[in-house]
Design a protein around this motif. Structure first.
Motif, PDB file in Angstrom:
ATOM      1  N   HIS A  77       0.861  -1.189   0.000  1.00 23.62           N
ATOM      2  CA  HIS A  77       0.000   0.000   0.000  1.00 23.62           C
ATOM      3  C   HIS A  77       0.893   1.233   0.000  1.00 23.62           C
ATOM      4  CE1 HIS A  77      -3.362  -2.622   1.382  1.00 23.62           C
ATOM      5  NE2 HIS A  77      -2.359  -3.259   1.997  1.00 23.62           N
ATOM      6  N   THR A  78       0.699   2.110  -0.976  1.00 25.28           N
ATOM      7  CA  THR A  78       1.467   3.356  -1.020  1.00 25.28           C
ATOM      8  C   THR A  78       0.513   4.512  -1.252  1.00 25.28           C
ATOM      9  OG1 THR A  78       3.421   4.443  -1.949  1.00 25.28           O
ATOM     10  CG2 THR A  78       2.020   3.226  -3.506  1.00 25.28           C
ATOM     11  N   ALA A  95       7.577   9.552  -7.175  1.00 24.66           N
ATOM     12  CA  ALA A  95       8.754   8.685  -7.340  1.00 24.66           C
ATOM     13  C   ALA A  95       9.006   7.882  -6.066  1.00 24.66           C
ATOM     14  CB  ALA A  95       9.980   9.521  -7.713  1.00 24.66           C
ATOM     15  N   ASP A  96       8.824   8.499  -4.902  1.00 28.29           N
ATOM     16  CA  ASP A  96       8.993   7.797  -3.625  1.00 28.29           C
ATOM     17  C   ASP A  96       8.018   6.622  -3.502  1.00 28.29           C
ATOM     18  OD1 ASP A  96      11.061   9.434  -2.796  1.00 28.29           O
ATOM     19  OD2 ASP A  96       9.790  10.680  -1.491  1.00 28.29           O
ATOM     20  N   CYS A  97       6.800   6.786  -4.014  1.00 22.60           N
ATOM     21  CA  CYS A  97       5.829   5.681  -3.979  1.00 22.60           C
ATOM     22  C   CYS A  97       6.401   4.448  -4.665  1.00 22.60           C
ATOM     23  CB  CYS A  97       4.528   6.088  -4.677  1.00 22.60           C
ATOM     24  SG  CYS A  97       3.535   7.303  -3.795  1.00 22.60           S
ATOM     25  N   TYR A  98       6.967   4.656  -5.847  1.00 26.87           N
ATOM     26  CA  TYR A  98       7.512   3.529  -6.604  1.00 26.87           C
ATOM     27  C   TYR A  98       8.768   2.965  -5.928  1.00 26.87           C
ATOM     28  CZ  TYR A  98       4.117   4.487 -10.227  1.00 26.87           C
ATOM     29  OH  TYR A  98       2.928   4.647 -10.905  1.00 26.87           O
ATOM     30  N   LYS A 111       9.626 -11.508  -6.305  1.00 29.23           N
ATOM     31  CA  LYS A 111      10.283 -11.559  -7.614  1.00 29.23           C
ATOM     32  C   LYS A 111       9.469 -10.832  -8.684  1.00 29.23           C
ATOM     33  CE  LYS A 111      13.547 -14.415  -6.257  1.00 29.23           C
ATOM     34  NZ  LYS A 111      14.663 -13.742  -5.657  1.00 29.23           N
ATOM     35  N   SER A 112       8.167 -10.677  -8.441  1.00 35.94           N
ATOM     36  CA  SER A 112       7.294 -10.025  -9.413  1.00 35.94           C
ATOM     37  C   SER A 112       6.372  -9.037  -8.699  1.00 35.94           C
ATOM     38  CB  SER A 112       6.479 -11.063 -10.186  1.00 35.94           C
ATOM     39  OG  SER A 112       5.763 -11.906  -9.295  1.00 35.94           O
ATOM     40  N   VAL A 113       6.214  -7.861  -9.318  1.00 37.58           N
ATOM     41  CA  VAL A 113       5.423  -6.776  -8.723  1.00 37.58           C
ATOM     42  C   VAL A 113       4.552  -6.153  -9.804  1.00 37.58           C
ATOM     43  CG1 VAL A 113       5.520  -4.567  -7.492  1.00 37.58           C
ATOM     44  CG2 VAL A 113       7.313  -6.267  -7.113  1.00 37.58           C
ATOM     45  N   ALA A 114       3.306  -5.877  -9.468  1.00 36.17           N
ATOM     46  CA  ALA A 114       2.389  -5.202 -10.389  1.00 36.17           C
ATOM     47  C   ALA A 114       1.973  -3.859  -9.801  1.00 36.17           C
ATOM     48  CB  ALA A 114       1.160  -6.069 -10.652  1.00 36.17           C
ATOM     49  N   PHE A 115       2.105  -2.818 -10.623  1.00 34.27           N
ATOM     50  CA  PHE A 115       1.735  -1.456 -10.219  1.00 34.27           C
ATOM     51  C   PHE A 115       0.524  -0.971 -10.995  1.00 34.27           C
ATOM     52  CE2 PHE A 115       6.255  -1.146  -9.033  1.00 34.27           C
ATOM     53  CZ  PHE A 115       6.196  -0.394  -7.870  1.00 34.27           C
ATOM     54  N   ILE A 133       7.520   9.375 -14.708  1.00 34.58           N
ATOM     55  CA  ILE A 133       8.074   9.159 -13.371  1.00 34.58           C
ATOM     56  C   ILE A 133       8.044   7.674 -13.013  1.00 34.58           C
ATOM     57  CG2 ILE A 133       7.666   9.563 -10.892  1.00 34.58           C
ATOM     58  CD1 ILE A 133       6.658  12.413 -11.794  1.00 34.58           C
ATOM     59  N   ALA A 134       6.929   7.019 -13.295  1.00 31.27           N
ATOM     60  CA  ALA A 134       6.782   5.604 -12.952  1.00 31.27           C
ATOM     61  C   ALA A 134       7.832   4.751 -13.657  1.00 31.27           C
ATOM     62  CB  ALA A 134       5.376   5.123 -13.315  1.00 31.27           C
ATOM     63  N   VAL A 135       7.925   4.883 -14.958  1.00 33.93           N
ATOM     64  CA  VAL A 135       8.840   4.036 -15.724  1.00 33.93           C
ATOM     65  C   VAL A 135      10.291   4.365 -15.399  1.00 33.93           C
ATOM     66  CG1 VAL A 135       9.606   3.416 -18.056  1.00 33.93           C
ATOM     67  CG2 VAL A 135       7.159   3.586 -17.539  1.00 33.93           C
ATOM     68  N   LYS A 136      10.631   5.635 -15.299  1.00 37.46           N
ATOM     69  CA  LYS A 136      12.015   6.020 -14.994  1.00 37.46           C
ATOM     70  C   LYS A 136      12.420   5.530 -13.609  1.00 37.46           C
ATOM     71  CE  LYS A 136      15.222   9.942 -14.734  1.00 37.46           C
ATOM     72  NZ  LYS A 136      16.182   9.077 -14.102  1.00 37.46           N
ATOM     73  N   THR A 137      11.556   5.714 -12.625  1.00 29.28           N
ATOM     74  CA  THR A 137      11.872   5.315 -11.255  1.00 29.28           C
ATOM     75  C   THR A 137      12.040   3.805 -11.158  1.00 29.28           C
ATOM     76  OG1 THR A 137      10.654   7.233 -10.413  1.00 29.28           O
ATOM     77  CG2 THR A 137      11.131   5.470  -8.848  1.00 29.28           C
ATOM     78  N   VAL A 138      11.132   3.063 -11.770  1.00 27.79           N
ATOM     79  CA  VAL A 138      11.220   1.605 -11.734  1.00 27.79           C
ATOM     80  C   VAL A 138      12.475   1.132 -12.463  1.00 27.79           C
ATOM     81  CG1 VAL A 138      10.139  -0.528 -12.577  1.00 27.79           C
ATOM     82  CG2 VAL A 138       8.759   1.190 -11.385  1.00 27.79           C
ATOM     83  N   SER A 139      12.736   1.677 -13.624  1.00 24.24           N
ATOM     84  CA  SER A 139      13.917   1.301 -14.403  1.00 24.24           C
ATOM     85  C   SER A 139      15.207   1.590 -13.631  1.00 24.24           C
ATOM     86  CB  SER A 139      13.908   2.043 -15.733  1.00 24.24           C
ATOM     87  OG  SER A 139      15.050   1.747 -16.474  1.00 24.24           O
TER      88      SER A 139
END
Length: 171
Positions: A77-78, A95-98, A111-115, A133-139
């Motif tokens: 939960h974020t 970005a902190d959420c991710y 091992k696997s996460v869904a956002f 923000i989502a893709v950059k932070t996760v990457s």
């Protein structure tokens, strides 16, 4: 390692799904309400225990519970930021959420996460900026940490799916 699908996040079988929660962790509308409804009372009961220990969950923070009746093992939960024009550190908080969600996933051997698309619904975060923000932070996180093998962005609508795919194409 990163993919995007258009689906209902409550139906995804991964180690952890991320819930775009509110600070009370008590369920609400959108993805938060859907996760609480589909997951059952176990999730709510665990959220109450967390709240008794720490009060609320602040914007950008993340906490973890089991997933109740969901096909995932955990729910992270974020609390995403409410968009107020961008002058209240909304981008950093998103970005902190991710980052904080992924850190909890690593700490719990996921091992696997869904956002979902955090903050792009009733919190009014601009979808294009949120996708970036989502893709950059996760990457960035995945390039520095081992353990997570797959991150899935689960989009509820065509617009978010298109925007996330566009960002994934840039990395």
């Amino acid at each position: 390692m990163i993919e995007v699908i258009k689906s209902d996040i409550t139906k995804i079988s991964v180690d952890a799904i991320v819930n775009a929660a509110n600070s009370s962790l008590m369920g609400g509308g959108g993805v938060d309400g859907a996760i609480h409804r589909a997951g059952g009372n176990t999730i709510l009961d665990e959220c109450k225990i967390i709240l008794a220990k720490q009060g609320s969950c602040k914007t950008g923070q993340a906490v973890i519970t089991t997933a109740g009746n969901l096909p995932a093992k955990f729910v992270i939960h974020t609390v995403g930021p409410i968009w107020n024009g961008g002058s209240n550190n909304e981008s950093e908080k998103l970005a902190d959420c991710y980052k904080n969600s992924l850190q909890l996933a690593v700490e719990n051997n996921c091992k696997s996460v869904a956002f979902p698309s955090i903050s792009t619904g009733v919190y009014r975060f601009p979808k294009e900026e949120a996708a970036h923000i989502a893709v950059k932070t996760v990457s960035d996180f995945l390039s520095k940490h081992s353990g997570i093998e797959k991150v899935i962005f689960v989009c509820f609508d065509d617009e978010n799916e298109t925007l996330i795919n566009k960002e994934i194409g840039r990395i």
